[in-house]
Design a protein around this motif. Structure first.
Motif, PDB file in Angstrom:
ATOM      1  N   LYS A   1       0.818  -1.211   0.000  1.00 56.87           N
ATOM      2  CA  LYS A   1       0.000   0.000   0.000  1.00 56.87           C
ATOM      3  C   LYS A   1       0.854   1.265   0.000  1.00 56.87           C
ATOM      4  N   ASP A   2       2.063   1.176   0.548  1.00 56.63           N
ATOM      5  CA  ASP A   2       2.972   2.321   0.569  1.00 56.63           C
ATOM      6  C   ASP A   2       3.559   2.522  -0.826  1.00 56.63           C
ATOM      7  N   VAL A   3       3.316   3.674  -1.424  1.00 53.61           N
ATOM      8  CA  VAL A   3       3.800   3.931  -2.783  1.00 53.61           C
ATOM      9  C   VAL A   3       5.256   4.375  -2.714  1.00 53.61           C
ATOM     10  N   SER A   4       6.122   3.590  -3.312  1.00 56.62           N
ATOM     11  CA  SER A   4       7.549   3.901  -3.306  1.00 56.62           C
ATOM     12  C   SER A   4       8.046   4.011  -4.742  1.00 56.62           C
ATOM     13  N   LEU A   5       9.229   4.595  -4.890  1.00 56.58           N
ATOM     14  CA  LEU A   5       9.792   4.766  -6.228  1.00 56.58           C
ATOM     15  C   LEU A   5      10.054   3.419  -6.889  1.00 56.58           C
ATOM     16  N   PHE A   6      10.708   2.499  -6.165  1.00 57.19           N
ATOM     17  CA  PHE A   6      11.063   1.218  -6.766  1.00 57.19           C
ATOM     18  C   PHE A   6       9.814   0.490  -7.260  1.00 57.19           C
ATOM     19  N   SER A   7       8.791   0.405  -6.401  1.00 60.42           N
ATOM     20  CA  SER A   7       7.582  -0.337  -6.766  1.00 60.42           C
ATOM     21  C   SER A   7       6.846   0.344  -7.912  1.00 60.42           C
ATOM     22  N   PHE A   8       6.749   1.670  -7.849  1.00 59.78           N
ATOM     23  CA  PHE A   8       6.051   2.395  -8.907  1.00 59.78           C
ATOM     24  C   PHE A   8       6.788   2.247 -10.238  1.00 59.78           C
ATOM     25  N   MET A   9       8.119   2.341 -10.199  1.00 57.63           N
ATOM     26  CA  MET A   9       8.899   2.251 -11.436  1.00 57.63           C
ATOM     27  C   MET A   9       8.853   0.844 -12.017  1.00 57.63           C
ATOM     28  N   HIS A  10       8.828  -0.168 -11.150  1.00 59.52           N
ATOM     29  CA  HIS A  10       8.661  -1.542 -11.640  1.00 59.52           C
ATOM     30  C   HIS A  10       7.332  -1.679 -12.368  1.00 59.52           C
ATOM     31  N   GLY A  11       6.308  -1.036 -11.840  1.00 58.03           N
ATOM     32  CA  GLY A  11       5.011  -1.067 -12.498  1.00 58.03           C
ATOM     33  C   GLY A  11       5.048  -0.393 -13.863  1.00 58.03           C
ATOM     34  N   VAL A  12       5.762   0.734 -13.958  1.00 60.56           N
ATOM     35  CA  VAL A  12       5.910   1.441 -15.232  1.00 60.56           C
ATOM     36  C   VAL A  12       6.646   0.560 -16.236  1.00 60.56           C
ATOM     37  N   ILE A  13       7.715  -0.104 -15.778  1.00 56.85           N
ATOM     38  CA  ILE A  13       8.498  -0.989 -16.648  1.00 56.85           C
ATOM     39  C   ILE A  13       7.633  -2.133 -17.159  1.00 56.85           C
TER      40      ILE A  13
END
Length: 399
Positions: free
Chosen positions: A103-115
Motif C-alpha cells: 500500500k505504501d507507494v515507493s519509487l522502486f515499486s512504482f517504477m517496476h510497475g511502469v516498466i
C-alpha cells in the motif's frame, strides 16, 4: 524457516484464465495470498513454478513475470525484516506486513510497475532503458527503497554527485535524470505525490557529442574491402551497409524485418522505437545483401534472428557481435573512431546534409519523431522525395 512458492489455480470454466497466488509456509503453517495476475493453463509450468512464454501474449506475460519477481523480492525483504526484528512470527504476519508494504507507494515499486506496463505495450527497448536507470538508482540507494514523496532536490543532487564520482558522463547522467523525472511526473499525474520539482538543480540537458558519422570516402573503402575469407567481418560489414542503404535503419528494426515486408519493390516497416511506419524504395544494393543470405528458415529477411525461441536474446547477441567486428573493421581502415551500427545512421544523415538535402526530408527519411516542428509543418512528405534523396546518396558510393 519461511518459504515462498508461486502457485497457479486453474479456472473451473474451460478456456478461461486461472489465477496466480503465493503460498507462504512458516513453521509448517500454510497460508495463501491471492493476486490479480491471470494466466491460461498452458502458460504455467507447475514443476518449475514459472511462466511459459508464447508469441501471442508475450508482452502481457513479460509484464506479469516482472510483477511476480518484484512481489517475490519484496516478500523476501519482509521475511528478512521479521527475522531481524522479532525472530518469532507467523505466516499471517508475513502476509500482513507485505500487504502494508504494497500500500505504501515507493519509487522502486512504482517504477517496476511502469516498466511492466512498457513491456505490455511492446516498448521493450524503452523498458530496458528504464530498467537500467532503476538499477543505477538502486545501486546508489544500496537497495533501500524511497517513498515517492521522499524524492527531493537534495536526494537527486546526491545521486548526481554519486554518478560523477564513478566517472559517468554528463549525457548519461542527464539520460538517467530525465527517465527518473518522467516516472516522477507520471506519479504526480496520478496524484501519488505532490510536485516538488526535485530535478530543478540537476543536469538534464544534452552535451555536444563527438561526431559519429564517417565520410563517403571511408564508406567506399569499407565497401571495397575483400572479406571473402573472413565471414564474421563480412557479415558485420553487410549489416552496417544495409543500415546505411536503408536510410540509417536501426539494428532492431533490421532484425525484425520480415520477408513479407517487401512488396512490389517497396519495403514497408514500422519502427519499434516509435511505432512510425516507414516505406523505402528497394534498391539493387539492398537486394545484393539479402541475396547473400538465402537460407534463413524463419519469416525474417536478414539472418539475425534464426530461430523462434529467445528472439530478443538472439538480437542482443547479434548486435554485440556485429559491433565487436565493426571495431576490427575500424582498425583495418585506420579510422579515428570505431564503427558501430549507430554510426551508419549518423553517416546517412551526414551524407544527406552534405548534399543539401532539406532537414525535413532527412527527418522524414530517418523516421524521427523528435523533429516536432518539422513534422507539424511537413505533415506527410511524399515518399518519392525521400527515395530520390536516398538514391542520390547511394549513388555517391559508386562514383
Amino acid at each position: 524457516m519461511t518459504s515462498i512458492k508461486i502457485k497457479f489455480r486453474p479456472s473451473m470454466v474451460e478456456g478461461k484464465e486461472g489465477g496466480i497466488y503465493f503460498q507462504i509456509i512458516h513453521n509448517r503453517v500454510v497460508r495463501q495470498l491471492s493476486t490479480d495476475y491471470k494466466l491460461f493453463a498452458n502458460e504455467w509450468d507447475t514443476e518449475a513454478e514459472a511462466i511459459i512464454f508464447n508469441d501471442e501474449r508475450f508482452n502481457t506475460l513479460c509484464s506479469i513475470d516482472e510483477r511476480l519477481k518484484w512481489d517475490t523480492s519484496r516478500m523476501e525483504k519482509v521475511i528478512r525484516q521479521l527475522d531481524a526484528d522479532r525472530g518469532r512470527y507467523s505466516a499471517d504476519d508475513v502476509i500482513n506486513a507485505f500487504s502494508r508494504m504494497k500500500k505504501d507507494v515507493s519509487l522502486f515499486s512504482f517504477m517496476h510497475g511502469v516498466i511492466a506496463q512498457l513491456k505490455q505495450l511492446g516498448r521493450v527497448r524503452t523498458s530496458e532503458t528504464y530498467t537500467a536507470t532503476l538499477k543505477s538508482f538502486m545501486a546508489f540507494r544500496e537497495d533501500i527503497d524511497v517513498p515517492l514523496d521522499g524524492i527531493t532536490s537534495d536526494l537527486m543532487l546526491l545521486y548526481e554527485a554519486y554518478l560523477k564520482t564513478r566517472g559517468v558522463r554528463m549525457n548519461t547522467i542527464s539520460f538517467y535524470m530525465r527517465i527518473l523525472r518522467a516516472v516522477y511526473n507520471r506519479a504526480v499525474e496520478k496524484g501519488l505525490t505532490p510536485q516538488n520539482k526535485p530535478f530543478r538543480h540537476v543536469y538534464t540537458g544534452i552535451d555536444k557529442t563527438v561526431k559519429r558519422a564517417i565520410p563517403i570516402k571511408a564508406l567506399k573503402a569499407l565497401k571495397d574491402l575483400d572479406l571473402s575469407m573472413k565471414p564474421a567481418l563480412d557479415f558485420a560489414r553487410d549489416m552496417f551497409l544495409f543500415s546505411f542503404y536503408t536510410r540509417g535503419m536501426s539494428f532492431v528494426d533490421m532484425a525484425y524485418l520480415k520477408k513479407k515486408d517487401l512488396r512490389n519493390g517497396i519495403l514497408t516497416y514500422r519502427r519499434r522505437k516509435t511505432g512510425q511506419q516507414l516505406t523505402i524504395k528497394w534498391e539493387k544494393c539492398m537486394e545484393e545483401i539479402v541475396a547473400k543470405y538465402p537460407d534463413n528458415p524463419t519469416a525474417y529477411m536478414l539472418p539475425i534472428i534464426k530461430e523462434k525461441e529467445n528472439e530478443r536474446r538472439q538480437y542482443d547477441n547479434a548486435l554485440h557481435l556485429v559491433n565487436y567486428h565493426l571495431k576490427d573493421l575500424s582498425e583495418m581502415l585506420k579510422l579515428q573512431r570505431p564503427l558501430t551500427m549507430y554510426v551508419a545512421r549518423h553517416s546517412w544523415a551526414s551524407a544527406a546534409k552534405a548534399k543539401n538535402v532539406p532537414l525535413s526530408v532527412i527527418s522524414e527519411g530517418m523516421g524521427h519523431d523528435s523533429e516536432v516542428t518539422t513534422q507539424i509543418y511537413l505533415a506527410s512528405l511524399e515518399t518519392s522525395v525521400v527515395d530520390k534523396a536516398n538514391r542520390m546518396i547511394l549513388g555517391l558510393l559508386s562514383k
